[in-house]
Design a protein around this motif. Structure first.
Motif, PDB file in Angstrom:
ATOM      1  N   ILE A 271       5.964  68.171 -19.021  1.00 50.83           N
ATOM      2  CA  ILE A 271       6.318  67.444 -20.249  1.00 50.83           C
ATOM      3  C   ILE A 271       6.005  68.298 -21.478  1.00 50.83           C
ATOM      4  N   LEU A 325      15.285  58.879 -20.014  1.00 57.81           N
ATOM      5  CA  LEU A 325      13.846  59.164 -19.949  1.00 57.81           C
ATOM      6  C   LEU A 325      13.049  57.878 -19.749  1.00 57.81           C
ATOM      7  N   PHE A 331       8.293  60.296 -17.307  1.00 58.68           N
ATOM      8  CA  PHE A 331       7.903  60.389 -18.710  1.00 58.68           C
ATOM      9  C   PHE A 331       7.135  59.129 -19.121  1.00 58.68           C
ATOM     10  N   VAL A 335       5.707  58.908 -24.768  1.00 59.88           N
ATOM     11  CA  VAL A 335       6.654  59.989 -25.048  1.00 59.88           C
ATOM     12  C   VAL A 335       8.016  59.402 -25.398  1.00 59.88           C
TER      13      VAL A 335
END
Length: 404
Positions: A271, A325, A331, A335
């Protein structure tokens, strides 16, 4: 005339791949657009001789992120000072201590002097320079902000190298302890245990089960060491060949993500790289589709790279980057929400940079945690193993003492 390998999508959304022998990348893009294709990526096809020349001898050390960061920083300063790119490259080729990097810079300067674009010349050395760096240089060249872009490249490479160094330093001590443990156990099994075997054989007494088990293992190790070595080599290369396949690599990476702490470390590292690379590309003016394609290739874990690939396909269809995402389990919600805010306010590049900063700090903490967990576990394992060997060898002696 260079040969290009391209990936594109037609009007129906089908993936189209092919090779083309054209004068320049720009000419190929225009040709594909006239055919109604959306270009996803273009690379210069390099023949084997060029690759071998770039790699040089087997004993040439790889070009590290630190070497590339120093080069990018110095190149930025020289461009900012008003020096021509060819002159900068020749000076940097002479002063760098890395022979492989120096040869590449010399070839790049010759190509640029012959009329090639700077990014086109760098692309011929993709084995040394990361794709993200090449794409950022291309954007800086087109936008006339090469010095600023090179400064961003240097910062990005320095951040990546810092993360790698943190992980390596956290794993150094556990690795040393494991190597010492293996050597100690091997020494005991190969040289110490056989001495006791001879003594107990002369006693002609019934030995305890742990002693007999240890003696059998020692005998097998000394007699069939070559078979164990051959089996280890076979397993290693067999796994390596399987991991080279798409299915094998996907299964391996999926298993890695499920390992406690280690999987978390891989996720956070990926990430952080996603945020840092995508932020750098977007800030440099690279279109988001090309940027996501580059980011997908820079993430080593196939599971996380597949999430980025899904995001690329949905963005290409006009969807938001956040949707795929959010749908993934990789994730974290933090984020996703930060990127959603970035999309709404037009500050997605800044949000990606903040995400990268946060997860780079998390990588450092997770690496330290992993190291602190591994050290006592390895020491306990070593103590138990050596203790079992010593007790197994001394049990017959204790039995003899109880008889008198």
């Amino acid at each position: 005339m260079p040969v290009y390998v391209y990936r594109a999508r037609d009007g129906a959304g089908e993936l189209v791949q092919g090779r083309a022998d054209v004068g320049s990348e720009r000419e190929l893009i225009m040709r594909l657009r006239n055919q109604g294709l959306l270009v996803l990526g273009i690379e210069t096809e390099r023949d084997l001789s060029v690759v071998m020349n770039q790699q040089g001898s087997l004993f040439n050390r790889r070009v590290s992120g630190k070497d590339l960061a120093i080069f990018a920083r110095q190149f930025s300063v020289m461009i900012k000072a008003g020096l021509p790119a060819v002159q900068c490259l020749r000076v940097l080729a002479r002063q760098t201590a890395h022979r492989r990097l120096a040869k590449s810079l010399e070839r790049i300067s010759n190509d640029v002097e012959a009329g090639d674009g700077l990014s086109e010349a760098f692309a011929r050395h993709a084995g040394i320079f990361p794709q993200a760096t090449i794409q950022m240089i291309a954007a800086g060249e087109v936008g006339g902000i090469l010095d600023d872009v090179l400064e961003r490249v240097a910062t990005q490479l320095e951040k990546d190298e810092m993360v790698r160094q943190k992980i390596r330093s956290a794993l150094v001590y556990p690795s040393i302890v494991v190597c010492v443990a293996v050597l100690v156990v091997a020494f005991l099994m190969m040289f110490v245990v056989p001495q006791f075997v001879q003594v107990y054989a002369d006693m002609d007494a019934t030995l305890p089960v742990p002693t007999r088990l240890l003696m059998s293992v020692s005998h097998a190790t000394r007699t069939y060491w070559w078979a164990f070595l051959a089996a280890a080599v076979t397993i290693y290369f067999g796994l390596k060949a399987w991991w080279a396949t798409s299915n094998g690599a996907m299964i391996r990476d999926r298993v890695i993500l499920k390992i406690p702490v280690a999987g978390m470390l891989v996720t956070k590292t990926s990430i952080a790289r996603f945020g840092r690379t995508l932020s750098g590309l977007l800030s440099s003016g690279v279109p988001i589709l090309k940027a996501l394609l580059v980011v997908e290739r820079t993430i080593p874990n196939r599971v996380i790279a597949a999430v980025v690939r899904d995001a690329l396909e949905e963005v290409q269809e006009g969807q938001s980057l956040v949707v795929p995402l959010r749908r993934s389990t990789v994730f974290p919600p933090m984020v996703v929400e930060m990127l959603a805010v970035g999309e709404e306010t037009g500050t997605i590049s800044e949000m990606l940079s903040k995400v990268a900063d946060f997860f780079e700090a998390e990588v450092e903490r997770t690496a330290e945690r992993l190291s602190s967990m591994l050290e006592p576990l390895i020491i306990v394992f070593l103590a138990v193993t050596v203790g079992f060997i010593v007790i197994s060898m001394m049990l017959p002696v204790f039995n003899l003492w109880t008889m008198f």
